[in-house]
Design a protein around this motif. Structure first.
Motif, mmCIF file in Angstrom:
data_model
loop_
_atom_site.group_PDB
_atom_site.id
_atom_site.type_symbol
_atom_site.label_atom_id
_atom_site.label_comp_id
_atom_site.label_asym_id
_atom_site.label_seq_id
_atom_site.Cartn_x
_atom_site.Cartn_y
_atom_site.Cartn_z
ATOM 1 N N GLU A 8 0.856 -1.195 0.000
ATOM 2 C CA GLU A 8 0.000 0.000 0.000
ATOM 3 C C GLU A 8 0.886 1.237 0.000
ATOM 4 O O GLU A 8 1.758 1.388 0.869
ATOM 5 C CB GLU A 8 -0.912 0.019 1.224
ATOM 6 C CG GLU A 8 -1.835 1.240 1.262
ATOM 7 C CD GLU A 8 -2.653 1.336 2.534
ATOM 8 O OE1 GLU A 8 -3.456 2.285 2.655
ATOM 9 O OE2 GLU A 8 -2.469 0.474 3.420
ATOM 10 N N ILE A 35 1.471 5.082 0.633
ATOM 11 C CA ILE A 35 0.935 6.182 1.445
ATOM 12 C C ILE A 35 1.739 7.430 1.121
ATOM 13 O O ILE A 35 2.939 7.516 1.436
ATOM 14 C CB ILE A 35 1.020 5.866 2.955
ATOM 15 C CG1 ILE A 35 0.228 4.600 3.275
ATOM 16 C CG2 ILE A 35 0.505 7.038 3.788
ATOM 17 C CD1 ILE A 35 0.338 4.141 4.715
ATOM 18 N N GLN A 83 -1.343 11.969 2.363
ATOM 19 C CA GLN A 83 -2.187 10.987 3.055
ATOM 20 C C GLN A 83 -1.672 10.735 4.469
ATOM 21 O O GLN A 83 -2.462 10.630 5.416
ATOM 22 C CB GLN A 83 -2.212 9.680 2.271
ATOM 23 C CG GLN A 83 -3.122 8.620 2.896
ATOM 24 C CD GLN A 83 -3.135 7.317 2.106
ATOM 25 O OE1 GLN A 83 -2.690 7.270 0.955
ATOM 26 N NE2 GLN A 83 -3.631 6.260 2.726
ATOM 27 N N ALA A 84 -0.335 10.657 4.618
ATOM 28 C CA ALA A 84 0.253 10.449 5.948
ATOM 29 C C ALA A 84 -0.080 11.621 6.867
ATOM 30 O O ALA A 84 -0.414 11.422 8.048
ATOM 31 C CB ALA A 84 1.761 10.277 5.829
ATOM 32 N N ARG A 106 -2.671 13.663 6.593
ATOM 33 C CA ARG A 106 -4.112 13.620 6.875
ATOM 34 C C ARG A 106 -4.421 12.584 7.966
ATOM 35 O O ARG A 106 -5.204 12.853 8.891
ATOM 36 C CB ARG A 106 -4.875 13.305 5.594
ATOM 37 C CG ARG A 106 -6.377 13.320 5.748
ATOM 38 C CD ARG A 106 -7.095 13.278 4.404
ATOM 39 N NE ARG A 106 -6.781 12.074 3.646
ATOM 40 C CZ ARG A 106 -6.001 12.063 2.567
ATOM 41 N NH1 ARG A 106 -5.430 13.174 2.124
ATOM 42 N NH2 ARG A 106 -5.765 10.930 1.922
ATOM 43 N N GLU A 107 -3.811 11.402 7.863
ATOM 44 C CA GLU A 107 -4.061 10.351 8.852
ATOM 45 C C GLU A 107 -3.576 10.762 10.241
ATOM 46 O O GLU A 107 -4.250 10.516 11.244
ATOM 47 C CB GLU A 107 -3.388 9.044 8.412
ATOM 48 C CG GLU A 107 -4.054 8.406 7.201
ATOM 49 C CD GLU A 107 -3.321 7.155 6.721
ATOM 50 O OE1 GLU A 107 -2.251 6.838 7.305
ATOM 51 O OE2 GLU A 107 -3.811 6.495 5.782
ATOM 52 N N GLN A 108 -2.398 11.382 10.303
ATOM 53 C CA GLN A 108 -1.871 11.810 11.595
ATOM 54 C C GLN A 108 -2.674 12.969 12.180
ATOM 55 O O GLN A 108 -2.837 13.074 13.398
ATOM 56 C CB GLN A 108 -0.394 12.219 11.459
ATOM 57 C CG GLN A 108 0.545 11.056 11.222
ATOM 58 C CD GLN A 108 0.496 10.048 12.346
ATOM 59 O OE1 GLN A 108 0.465 10.407 13.518
ATOM 60 N NE2 GLN A 108 0.470 8.757 11.993
ATOM 61 N N THR A 109 -3.162 13.830 11.316
ATOM 62 C CA THR A 109 -4.003 14.940 11.782
ATOM 63 C C THR A 109 -5.274 14.405 12.431
ATOM 64 O O THR A 109 -5.715 14.889 13.476
ATOM 65 C CB THR A 109 -4.346 15.876 10.617
ATOM 66 O OG1 THR A 109 -3.137 16.412 10.057
ATOM 67 C CG2 THR A 109 -5.234 17.024 11.083
ATOM 68 N N GLU A 110 -5.875 13.402 11.774
ATOM 69 C CA GLU A 110 -7.090 12.793 12.338
ATOM 70 C C GLU A 110 -6.790 12.087 13.662
ATOM 71 O O GLU A 110 -7.578 12.141 14.603
ATOM 72 C CB GLU A 110 -7.674 11.794 11.336
ATOM 73 C CG GLU A 110 -8.255 12.454 10.089
ATOM 74 C CD GLU A 110 -8.727 11.440 9.062
ATOM 75 O OE1 GLU A 110 -8.557 10.221 9.320
ATOM 76 O OE2 GLU A 110 -9.248 11.848 8.007
ATOM 77 N N ALA A 111 -5.632 11.433 13.729
ATOM 78 C CA ALA A 111 -5.280 10.696 14.946
ATOM 79 C C ALA A 111 -4.936 11.633 16.094
ATOM 80 O O ALA A 111 -5.307 11.385 17.255
ATOM 81 C CB ALA A 111 -4.102 9.762 14.667
ATOM 82 N N ASP A 119 -3.254 19.665 13.248
ATOM 83 C CA ASP A 119 -2.485 19.590 12.017
ATOM 84 C C ASP A 119 -1.040 20.006 12.291
ATOM 85 O O ASP A 119 -0.768 21.188 12.571
ATOM 86 C CB ASP A 119 -3.103 20.509 10.967
ATOM 87 C CG ASP A 119 -2.451 20.349 9.604
ATOM 88 O OD1 ASP A 119 -1.419 19.633 9.521
ATOM 89 O OD2 ASP A 119 -2.966 20.915 8.626
ATOM 90 N N GLU A 138 3.718 0.471 2.594
ATOM 91 C CA GLU A 138 3.461 -0.547 3.612
ATOM 92 C C GLU A 138 3.442 -1.926 2.936
ATOM 93 O O GLU A 138 2.748 -2.114 1.934
ATOM 94 C CB GLU A 138 2.124 -0.301 4.300
ATOM 95 C CG GLU A 138 2.023 1.019 5.043
ATOM 96 C CD GLU A 138 2.865 1.020 6.312
ATOM 97 O OE1 GLU A 138 2.928 -0.040 6.975
ATOM 98 O OE2 GLU A 138 3.461 2.074 6.625
#
Length: 293
Positions: free
Chosen positions: A84, A86, A90-91, A93-98, A102, A117
């Protein structure tokens, strides 16, 4: 007279047949459960190993088109199950959500790198294989780092190895116990016919002629007991998968077919073999010995 004695030796369907079938079914059910757990444990280990992933961190100088080409090359490798890609965005965005914030807003730049991955086939999901794969991947100068949890992978493999050895040992012990239990059931059934067996010998019946009805009867006891045990095991597997659909990855049709075949094979072989050993024992005995046992 031989034909009449043969009918007296073993009737096709009686209470003794029912009790022998029930006891054999219970033993085969227990044995089938052990075979099921051994095979299901193997599938579970494959599932766990193939869901352990590691990350390839890619240099910012590498263009996305080249990254995608690298991903395609990796997909063709024998050790790769799936990959996959990334991207940096995208990385982020994913960390911001987690994190709920930001990082780019207070750092002024995106601190994350693009990555691929990789999930491996189970045969390669061990530290030694991953170390070799790491060396192969790092030949590309645009690869910054290969990240994987060595301790987790070692722990998973050690636990799976220990559980597998435990299950195999349990299976061997239960196979011996099953043989002993079924053997005792059949020996008792034939013991009650020992004088009729001797009478058959006196009238000139051959050993093969005397054995035949016992072997046929116990063959069908094995088939019937295995069929009932398999039906119960299939019903239990269906209930498990209905209750938790994700278990279909572990409780597969292939597993159940192997369990069914093992139960049937063991049921037929053990009942036939135990009957053969028991009938031969009484065929060799002299009349005086029959009264002493």
């Amino acid at each position: 007279m031989a034909g009449k004695s043969k009918n007296n030796l073993v009737s096709g369907f009686d209470m003794q047949f029912v009790t022998s079938s029930i006891s054999t079914t219970l033993v085969l059910l227990l044995l089938g459960l052990v075979v099921f757990f051994v095979l299901a444990a193997h599938n579970l280990s494959v599932y766990v190993k193939e869901n352990i992933s590691f990350s390839i961190l890619i240099s910012d100088e590498m263009k996305e088109a080249d990254i995608l080409k690298l991903q395609k090359r990796l997909d063709k490798e024998a050790f790769v199950k799936e990959t996959e890609y990334i991207s940096k965005k995208q990385a982020l965005r994913e960390q911001t959500e987690a994190m709920g914030a930001d990082p780019e807003e207070f750092l002024g730049y995106n601190p994350f790198t693009a990555s691929i991955e990789i999930k491996l086939h189970s045969d390669y999901a061990n530290s030694d294989s991953i170390a070799k794969i790491e060396k192969l991947i790092k030949k590309n100068s645009n690869i910054q780092e290969v990240l994987y949890q060595k301790e987790l992978i070692d722990a998973v493999n050690d636990n799976i190895r220990n559980i597998s050895l435990l299950l195999l040992g349990l299976a061997a012990i239960l196979a011996l116990i099953s043989f002993a239990l079924i053997n005792n059931t059949i020996r008792l059934a034939i013991y009650s016919k020992r004088f009729l067996i001797h009478t058959m010998k006196l009238v000139g019946a051959s050993w093969g002629f005397i054995r035949r009805p016992f072997l046929r009867r116990n063959f069908w006891i094995g088939v019937l007991a295995a069929f009932v045990a398999d039906c119960i095991l299939w019903a239990a597997a269906y209930w498990l998968v209905s209750y938790e659909p994700e278990l279909i990855r572990v409780v597969t049709p292939d597993v159940m077919m192997l369990v069914s075949a093992a139960v049937l094979l063991f049921g037929v072989l053990i009942t036939y073999l135990c009957a053969l050993l028991s009938i031969n024992k009484y065929l060799r005995m002299k009349a005086g010995t029959l009264y002493q046992i």
